[in-house]
Design a protein around this motif. Structure first.
Motif, PDB file in Angstrom:
ATOM      1  N   UNK A 129      34.755  48.202  31.802  1.00  0.00           N
ATOM      2  CA  UNK A 129      34.317  48.436  33.346  1.00  0.00           C
ATOM      3  C   UNK A 129      33.583  47.657  33.920  1.00  0.00           C
ATOM      4  N   UNK A 130      33.032  47.601  33.060  1.00  0.00           N
ATOM      5  CA  UNK A 130      31.922  45.780  33.783  1.00  0.00           C
ATOM      6  C   UNK A 130      32.748  44.197  34.751  1.00  0.00           C
ATOM      7  N   UNK A 131      33.971  44.289  33.053  1.00  0.00           N
ATOM      8  CA  UNK A 131      34.202  43.785  33.455  1.00  0.00           C
ATOM      9  C   UNK A 131      34.783  44.047  35.388  1.00  0.00           C
ATOM     10  N   UNK A 132      35.808  45.000  35.243  1.00  0.00           N
ATOM     11  CA  UNK A 132      37.101  45.533  36.433  1.00  0.00           C
ATOM     12  C   UNK A 132      35.665  45.684  37.584  1.00  0.00           C
ATOM     13  N   UNK A 133      34.726  45.946  37.551  1.00  0.00           N
ATOM     14  CA  UNK A 133      33.805  45.643  38.240  1.00  0.00           C
ATOM     15  C   UNK A 133      33.373  44.355  39.749  1.00  0.00           C
ATOM     16  N   UNK A 134      33.291  43.710  38.143  1.00  0.00           N
ATOM     17  CA  UNK A 134      33.143  42.069  38.484  1.00  0.00           C
ATOM     18  C   UNK A 134      34.263  41.736  39.150  1.00  0.00           C
ATOM     19  N   UNK A 135      35.409  42.305  38.482  1.00  0.00           N
ATOM     20  CA  UNK A 135      36.997  41.332  38.991  1.00  0.00           C
ATOM     21  C   UNK A 135      37.257  41.762  40.473  1.00  0.00           C
ATOM     22  N   UNK A 136      36.852  43.447  40.415  1.00  0.00           N
ATOM     23  CA  UNK A 136      36.812  43.503  42.240  1.00  0.00           C
ATOM     24  C   UNK A 136      36.127  43.041  43.429  1.00  0.00           C
ATOM     25  N   UNK A 137      34.716  42.687  42.431  1.00  0.00           N
ATOM     26  CA  UNK A 137      33.735  42.322  43.414  1.00  0.00           C
ATOM     27  C   UNK A 137      34.242  41.032  43.506  1.00  0.00           C
ATOM     28  N   UNK A 138      34.664  40.395  42.790  1.00  0.00           N
ATOM     29  CA  UNK A 138      34.806  39.547  42.982  1.00  0.00           C
ATOM     30  C   UNK A 138      36.126  38.590  43.779  1.00  0.00           C
ATOM     31  N   UNK A 139      36.903  39.985  43.885  1.00  0.00           N
ATOM     32  CA  UNK A 139      38.045  39.106  45.201  1.00  0.00           C
ATOM     33  C   UNK A 139      38.515  40.661  46.874  1.00  0.00           C
ATOM     34  N   UNK A 258      49.128  25.285  30.603  1.00  0.00           N
ATOM     35  CA  UNK A 258      48.889  25.319  31.987  1.00  0.00           C
ATOM     36  C   UNK A 258      47.870  24.090  32.924  1.00  0.00           C
ATOM     37  N   UNK A 259      47.221  23.758  31.180  1.00  0.00           N
ATOM     38  CA  UNK A 259      46.187  22.876  32.494  1.00  0.00           C
ATOM     39  C   UNK A 259      46.859  21.740  32.492  1.00  0.00           C
ATOM     40  N   UNK A 260      47.368  21.129  31.430  1.00  0.00           N
ATOM     41  CA  UNK A 260      48.157  19.786  31.985  1.00  0.00           C
ATOM     42  C   UNK A 260      48.831  19.982  33.289  1.00  0.00           C
ATOM     43  N   UNK A 261      49.835  21.187  33.524  1.00  0.00           N
ATOM     44  CA  UNK A 261      50.539  21.168  34.550  1.00  0.00           C
ATOM     45  C   UNK A 261      49.835  22.000  35.982  1.00  0.00           C
ATOM     46  N   UNK A 262      48.252  21.196  36.128  1.00  0.00           N
ATOM     47  CA  UNK A 262      47.953  21.829  37.246  1.00  0.00           C
ATOM     48  C   UNK A 262      48.036  22.965  37.406  1.00  0.00           C
ATOM     49  N   UNK A 263      48.255  24.570  36.716  1.00  0.00           N
ATOM     50  CA  UNK A 263      48.128  26.183  37.471  1.00  0.00           C
ATOM     51  C   UNK A 263      46.710  25.850  37.827  1.00  0.00           C
ATOM     52  N   UNK A 264      46.988  26.856  38.471  1.00  0.00           N
ATOM     53  CA  UNK A 264      45.363  27.692  38.732  1.00  0.00           C
ATOM     54  C   UNK A 264      46.049  29.062  37.857  1.00  0.00           C
ATOM     55  N   UNK A 265      44.563  29.652  37.148  1.00  0.00           N
ATOM     56  CA  UNK A 265      44.733  30.833  37.143  1.00  0.00           C
ATOM     57  C   UNK A 265      43.902  31.485  36.713  1.00  0.00           C
ATOM     58  N   UNK A 266      44.221  33.187  37.017  1.00  0.00           N
ATOM     59  CA  UNK A 266      43.400  34.012  37.634  1.00  0.00           C
ATOM     60  C   UNK A 266      43.151  34.641  35.800  1.00  0.00           C
ATOM     61  N   UNK A 267      41.956  34.709  35.688  1.00  0.00           N
ATOM     62  CA  UNK A 267      40.945  35.577  34.976  1.00  0.00           C
ATOM     63  C   UNK A 267      40.992  37.173  35.077  1.00  0.00           C
ATOM     64  N   UNK A 268      41.706  37.748  34.286  1.00  0.00           N
ATOM     65  CA  UNK A 268      42.359  38.800  34.085  1.00  0.00           C
ATOM     66  C   UNK A 268      41.529  40.184  33.253  1.00  0.00           C
ATOM     67  N   UNK A 269      40.879  41.120  33.619  1.00  0.00           N
ATOM     68  CA  UNK A 269      40.137  42.440  32.878  1.00  0.00           C
ATOM     69  C   UNK A 269      41.662  42.854  31.910  1.00  0.00           C
ATOM     70  N   UNK A 270      40.639  43.159  30.576  1.00  0.00           N
ATOM     71  CA  UNK A 270      41.463  43.488  29.484  1.00  0.00           C
ATOM     72  C   UNK A 270      41.486  44.854  30.086  1.00  0.00           C
ATOM     73  N   UNK A 271      42.534  45.533  29.671  1.00  0.00           N
ATOM     74  CA  UNK A 271      43.131  47.296  29.828  1.00  0.00           C
ATOM     75  C   UNK A 271      42.998  47.287  31.020  1.00  0.00           C
ATOM     76  N   UNK A 272      43.997  46.599  31.946  1.00  0.00           N
ATOM     77  CA  UNK A 272      43.513  46.586  34.000  1.00  0.00           C
ATOM     78  C   UNK A 272      45.152  46.898  34.493  1.00  0.00           C
ATOM     79  N   UNK A 273      46.098  47.287  33.673  1.00  0.00           N
ATOM     80  CA  UNK A 273      47.298  47.585  34.132  1.00  0.00           C
ATOM     81  C   UNK A 273      47.175  48.119  35.305  1.00  0.00           C
ATOM     82  N   UNK A 274      46.366  48.816  35.792  1.00  0.00           N
ATOM     83  CA  UNK A 274      46.629  49.596  37.307  1.00  0.00           C
ATOM     84  C   UNK A 274      45.964  48.461  38.228  1.00  0.00           C
ATOM     85  N   UNK A 275      45.773  47.718  38.326  1.00  0.00           N
ATOM     86  CA  UNK A 275      45.159  46.696  39.178  1.00  0.00           C
ATOM     87  C   UNK A 275      46.712  45.654  39.723  1.00  0.00           C
ATOM     88  N   UNK A 276      48.033  45.364  38.060  1.00  0.00           N
ATOM     89  CA  UNK A 276      48.567  44.636  38.868  1.00  0.00           C
ATOM     90  C   UNK A 276      49.737  45.282  39.743  1.00  0.00           C
TER      91      UNK A 276
END
Length: 333
Positions: A129-139, A258-276
């Protein structure tokens, strides 16, 4: 034919008029084809009240008091999964009142309580829940332009014989087990196909058939290198790649690539399928395959139909994308 027991309003008026004109009660009953007792009660009512309408009856008295009704409501709200039989048993212990399960349901319906299937969501720990709140507040203040730069990805499994509990049938009483109202099931859905795909507001990758176990090396060599990374490069330098926290996705070889390919990767909270939003895309793809094609023959036919619908109808799934993004500020933590 036996005499009737009731009169309509017009017949009641005629009966009273005949009686006032001196016609005997028995003759009035004969003319109207009713029992003599019906005419006797009618004349008595008219003599006392001056009216032919029957007194309104209060109906059968309730077996429960208002206090017991409130107790039934409270028992249901205290344990939301309690069945009517359990509530009935608790009520009998508390008040010594013995009523049927249907009466329990009627009282709960009177309080606007129904018993549908519960909504389903992942089990969330306080850390989730804390990770989900942090994700939503960031975005939460991200613009549509920023979200349009995210390439959402995921795997999904489609079964040959699918039952999502949306199917309903029309049937009469006693028709539950006739062939026309029965849905047949086979073990493990009769076979399945796992696919990987990714999409953004304006781009999408080809649909990839995942055969066997998806390891970190296969994820890098069969999905990221030929499919995901070229699409991200087409989207531009601001593109962001999203994938979940499955072990193959977070392996060191994948992170290094992914780092060598220059890809920006989104941090994704665990147990969070409903946001995708791709979850909505999988559901739409499954609906189109089931509704637009004849019955599926085998898993190869299923994969062909998935490919056909992915290519034909999902070029620009922007509406699904927009609907999902609107839900980000509304998530329950």
């Amino acid at each position: 034919m036996p005499p009737r027991r009731k009169l309509n309003e017009f017949e009641k008026g005629r009966a009273v008029a005949w009686f006032q004109d001196g016609v005997p009660k028995r003759e009035v009953a004969r003319r109207l084809h009713v029992s003599i007792s019906v005419i006797v009660r009618l004349i008595q009512r008219f003599t006392v009240t001056g009216r032919v309408q029957e007194r309104r009856r209060p109906g059968r008295p309730k077996k429960t008091t208002p206090r017991e009704d409130r107790l039934i409501e409270r028992l249901a709200l205290q344990t939301r999964t309690a069945s009517s039989s359990i509530i009935r048993r608790k009520l009998r212990v508390a008040t010594n009142t013995n009523i049927s399960q249907q009466t329990i349901r009627n009282r709960l319906h009177g309080f606007n309580l129904r018993s549908p299937r519960p909504a389903v969501r992942p089990r969330l720990t306080p850390a989730h829940r804390a990770a989900r709140r942090a994700f939503c507040r960031r975005h939460v203040r991200w613009t549509r332009q920023q979200w349009s730069q995210v390439l959402f990805s995921d795997e999904s499994r489609f079964t040959l014989n699918h039952n999502d509990d949306r199917l309903r049938v029309w049937r009469r009483q006693g028709e539950r087990y006739i062939d026309a109202t029965v849905q047949e099931k086979v073990a493990f859905g009769g076979g399945s196909v796992m696919v990987w795909g990714a999409f953004s507001h304006h781009h999408r990758t080809p649909l990839f058939h995942v055969q066997g176990n998806l390891t970190d090396l296969r994820y890098r060599d069969e999905i990221l290198r030929p499919l995901a990374v070229p699409t991200l490069h087409q989207m531009g330098p601001q593109a962001v790649y999203q994938d979940d926290n499955a072990r193959p996705h977070r392996a060191r070889v994948v992170n290094d690539f992914l780092q060598q390919s220059g890809v920006n990767r989104m941090e994704w909270p665990a147990c969070n399928p409903d946001l995708n939003p791709i979850e909505n895309l999988w559901d739409e793809l499954d609906r189109k395959v089931r509704s637009n094609h004849p019955p599926l023959r085998d898993v190869q036919h299923l994969y062909q139909m998935l490919q056909a619908e992915w290519q034909a109808h999902l070029h620009h799934p922007g509406q699904l994308y927009e609907d999902s993004l609107r839900r980000v500020p509304e998530q329950r933590y």
